[in-house]
Design a protein around this motif. Structure first.
Motif, mmCIF file in Angstrom:
data_model
loop_
_atom_site.group_PDB
_atom_site.id
_atom_site.type_symbol
_atom_site.label_atom_id
_atom_site.label_comp_id
_atom_site.label_asym_id
_atom_site.label_seq_id
_atom_site.Cartn_x
_atom_site.Cartn_y
_atom_site.Cartn_z
ATOM 1 N N ILE A 103 13.422 7.180 4.253
ATOM 2 C CA ILE A 103 12.996 6.024 3.640
ATOM 3 C C ILE A 103 13.200 6.256 1.893
ATOM 4 O O ILE A 103 12.872 7.303 1.408
ATOM 5 N N THR A 104 14.187 5.467 1.158
ATOM 6 C CA THR A 104 14.275 5.494 -0.200
ATOM 7 C C THR A 104 13.163 4.573 -0.797
ATOM 8 O O THR A 104 13.193 3.352 -0.542
ATOM 9 N N THR A 105 12.457 5.035 -1.841
ATOM 10 C CA THR A 105 11.571 4.062 -2.562
ATOM 11 C C THR A 105 11.436 4.415 -3.849
ATOM 12 O O THR A 105 11.898 5.707 -4.288
ATOM 13 N N THR A 106 10.491 3.824 -4.870
ATOM 14 C CA THR A 106 10.011 4.200 -6.087
ATOM 15 C C THR A 106 8.874 4.877 -6.098
ATOM 16 O O THR A 106 7.804 4.653 -5.060
ATOM 17 N N GLU A 107 8.398 5.637 -6.988
ATOM 18 C CA GLU A 107 7.096 6.329 -7.144
ATOM 19 C C GLU A 107 5.865 5.412 -6.705
ATOM 20 O O GLU A 107 4.812 5.676 -6.006
ATOM 21 N N ALA A 108 6.072 4.140 -7.437
ATOM 22 C CA ALA A 108 5.005 3.044 -7.078
ATOM 23 C C ALA A 108 4.747 2.631 -5.642
ATOM 24 O O ALA A 108 3.654 2.457 -5.587
ATOM 25 N N GLN A 109 5.414 2.938 -4.745
ATOM 26 C CA GLN A 109 5.465 2.518 -3.496
ATOM 27 C C GLN A 109 4.815 3.653 -2.426
ATOM 28 O O GLN A 109 4.573 3.621 -1.407
ATOM 29 N N LEU A 110 4.964 5.008 -3.003
ATOM 30 C CA LEU A 110 4.563 6.158 -2.227
ATOM 31 C C LEU A 110 3.423 5.982 -1.700
ATOM 32 O O LEU A 110 3.325 6.537 -0.202
ATOM 33 N N ASP A 111 2.244 5.689 -2.539
ATOM 34 C CA ASP A 111 0.804 5.834 -1.718
ATOM 35 C C ASP A 111 0.890 4.460 -0.485
ATOM 36 O O ASP A 111 0.258 4.733 0.311
ATOM 37 N N ALA A 112 1.553 3.470 -0.676
ATOM 38 C CA ALA A 112 1.602 2.405 0.276
ATOM 39 C C ALA A 112 2.181 3.040 1.292
ATOM 40 O O ALA A 112 1.643 2.750 2.735
ATOM 41 N N ILE A 113 3.395 3.780 1.397
ATOM 42 C CA ILE A 113 4.218 4.084 2.402
ATOM 43 C C ILE A 113 3.359 5.269 3.195
ATOM 44 O O ILE A 113 3.259 5.238 4.762
ATOM 45 N N GLU A 114 2.620 6.044 2.573
ATOM 46 C CA GLU A 114 1.783 7.304 3.280
ATOM 47 C C GLU A 114 0.695 6.541 3.858
ATOM 48 O O GLU A 114 0.269 6.945 4.861
ATOM 49 N N HIS A 115 -0.270 5.577 3.307
ATOM 50 C CA HIS A 115 -1.193 4.955 3.972
ATOM 51 C C HIS A 115 -0.704 4.168 5.160
ATOM 52 O O HIS A 115 -1.547 4.535 5.983
#
Length: 444
Positions: A59-71
C-alpha cells in the motif's frame, strides 16, 4: 505478481464523514457477511486474502493515514509512506524504486485504487493480467467493465474490438451523459483505474524522469517531484495499451450518491426517518437525528460538520467546500481513535482542545512529552498502567491526572480505555517530543 494499492486523497467528496486523516476508504459504513461494520479498505484486503494475494500486496499512502491503515489492517501489511501528497505518478514511481530492490523485473505489478466496490471475482481475473503482461511486456494493460448506463461519473475506454483483450483506441474522461451514451454505442467500457505491467516497464519510466532511482535517494528528494497523475505522465504517452474486459460487478463509491446505493440500510447511527423516500442519514454523533418528509437527500453528521444535500448534487461536493483552518475532528490511531469534542482560542492566546480517546486493550502510547502543552486526563472506563515523570501508577475510573508541559509520559492499557483529554497549548496541535526510551516505549 504484486498488487500496489494506492491510498490517498483529501476525503472531500464524502465530507463531513471523511477528511485528510480518515478518507473514504476507512469509513466503516458497509457490512461484511456477518453484519459487522466494514470499511472499503477492509473489504478489499479481505478479498485479496481470499484469492491468496494479500501477502503480495503493498500500500502506498501518506504519513497522515498510517495510523488508520494499521488500526484496520494490522501491523503486518506492507506500506510505502510518501513524505507528502504528490498525486499518483510520484507515488507509483516511489513504489517502483522500492520494489525494484526486492522483486525480479519480470514480475507483474497490478496498480489499483484501494477502494473499489467489486465482487471477489474481480481479483481472480488478475491472473489474466499477469499472463498478458508476460506475453506483451512492452505494453500497459488496463481493466474495463461493461457500463450499466451512461453516466458522467466515470472515465471511458474505447477498445478497437469487442474481444476479451483488445487494443485501446482512445480514452474519454468523464463525458456528458449524451456523449457517454454515444460512447457506449461504440463499445466503450468504464475505466476501472487498474493498470498492469511488468516491473521493468515501470523502471524504464522511472529512469526516463532524470531522478534518483534508488529507493532511499528518491525518498529523500520526493518533495521536489512534480505533482502529476499516472494517467497524464504515462498512460497518455504509451503507444501499446490493451484493455481487458471485466464482466462482473464494479462500482466506485467515491461520492455520496454511489455510496448510499451500497449501504445495507438507509440509516447509520442514531437516526430515524419518517414519511421519507430515497433518503439516507449517516450519523456519527451520539445526538439523535430525525428526518421527516425528506426526498432524495443525503444527511451526514460527524464531528467535522453537517451535510444536507440532494443526491444529485453530491458529486459536486468537493467544489463547494472551502479551506478550513481547524484540523480534522476525528482521526484513527494505531491504538484506537480520537474525537475532538471542543476547541477554543483563549484570551491569553493559547488554545484549549478537548478530545475523547478510545484506546484498545493491550496498546502502548509512545513515551513522549510536549514542550508547550499542559494536559489533563479524566479516565471514564477501563484500566491502564502509566509512567508519568518516571513514576508508575495505575489509572482507572474515576482518576484524574494532570501532566504539566515538558513532563515525559506514557501508558499501556490493560482493558479498553476511554478517557477525556484536555490540552492547553500554543497551537491546535503540538508535535510529540521523545526523551530517552523507557520500558513502555513503542513506535507509535
Amino acid at each position: 505478481m504484486y498488487i500496489l494499492l494506492l491510498s490517498g486523497g483529501s476525503g472531500k467528496r464524502l465530507w463531513p464523514l471523511s477528511n485528510d486523516l480518515s478518507s473514504k476508504q476507512f469509513l466503516r459504513i458497509l457490512e461484511d457477511n456477518q453484519g459487522q461494520k466494514q470499511s472499503m479498505m477492509e473489504r478489499v484486503f479481505l478479498q485479496l486474502q481470499e484469492v491468496g494475494l494479500s501477502e503480495r500486496t503493498v500500500i502506498t499512502t501518506t504519513e497522515a493515514q498510517l495510523d488508520a491503515i494499521e488500526h484496520q489492517l494490522g501491523q503486518d501489511v506492507a506500506v510505502i509512506c510518501e513524505p507528502s501528497r504528490r498525486d499518483t505518478f510520484p507515488a507509483i514511481m516511489l513504489a517502483t524504486s522500492y520494489l525494484a530492490e526486492i522483486v525480479d523485473p519480470t514480475e507483474t505489478i497490478v496498480i489499483m485504487p484501494v477502494d473499489p466496490y467489486v465482487d471477489t471475482s474481480f481479483f481472480e481475473t488478475f491472473t489474466a493480467l499477469d499472463e498478458a503482461a508476460h506475453s506483451h511486456p512492452e505494453a500497459l494493460h488496463l481493466m474495463g467493465v461493461e457500463p450499466l448506463h451512461p453516466t458522467p461519473k466515470y472515465g471511458y475506454i474505447i477498445p478497437e474490438t469487442g474481444d476479451k483483450m483488445a487494443r485501446v483506441k482512445k480514452f474519454q474522461e468523464k463525458p456528458t451523459t449524451a456523449v457517454a451514451e454515444q460512447l457506449i454505442q461504440e463499445g466503450a467500457l468504464w475505466n476501472c483505474g487498474v493498470f498492469a505491467c511488468q516491473l521493468s516497464f515501470l523502471m524504464k519510466q522511472l529512469t526516463a524522469q532524470d531522478v534518483p532511482t534508488a529507493y532511499r535517494d528518491l525518498l529523500a528528494s520526493y518533495n521536489a517531484l512534480e505533482k502529476t497523475s499516472f494517467d497524464y505522465a504515462i498512460v497518455e504517452k504509451t503507444e501499446s495499451i490493451y484493455v481487458h474486459r471485466y464482466e462482473g460487478y464494479w462500482k466506485d463509491l467515491g461520492t455520496w450518491n454511489t455510496l448510499t446505493e451500497e449501504m445495507p440500510s438507509v440509516l447509520h447511527g442514531n437516526a430515524r426517518l419518517l414519511k421519507s423516500t430515497n433518503t439516507h442519514i449517516v450519523n456519527e454523533l451520539q445526538v439523535p437525528v430525525l428526518g421527516i418528509g425528506l426526498e432524495d437527500l443525503v444527511v451526514s453528521v460527524s464531528p467535522d460538520g453537517v451535510l444536507v444535500s440532494s443526491k444529485e448534487e453530491t458529486p459536486h461536493l468537493k467544489e463547494y467546500l472551502v479551506d478550513q483552518d481547524l484540523p480534522p475532528q476525528f482521526e484513527w490511531k494505531r491504538w484506537g481513535y480520537a474525537t475532538i469534542l471542543h476547541q477554543q482560542l483563549l484570551d491569553d492566546g493559547r488554545y484549549a482542545v478537548t478530545r475523547r480517546l478510545h484506546i484498545k486493550a493491550d496498546q502502548k502510547i509512545s513515551h513522549h512529552y510536549h514542550e508547550h502543552t499542559d494536559s489533563t486526563w479524566s479516565i471514564l472506563k477501563g484500566k491502564a498502567e502509566a509512567i508519568i515523570d518516571g513514576e508508575r501508577q495505575l489509572l482507572e475510573a474515576p482518576a484524574v491526572v494532570h501532566i504539566p508541559q515538558g513532563v515525559p509520559h506514557t501508558l499501556k492499557t490493560i482493558d479498553d480505555l476511554i478517557m477525556i483529554e484536555v490540552k492547553y497549548s500554543v497551537d491546535w496541535t503540538e508535535e510529540d517530543n521523545y526523551p530517552l526510551p523507557i520500558s513502555l516505549r513503542s513506535k507509535g
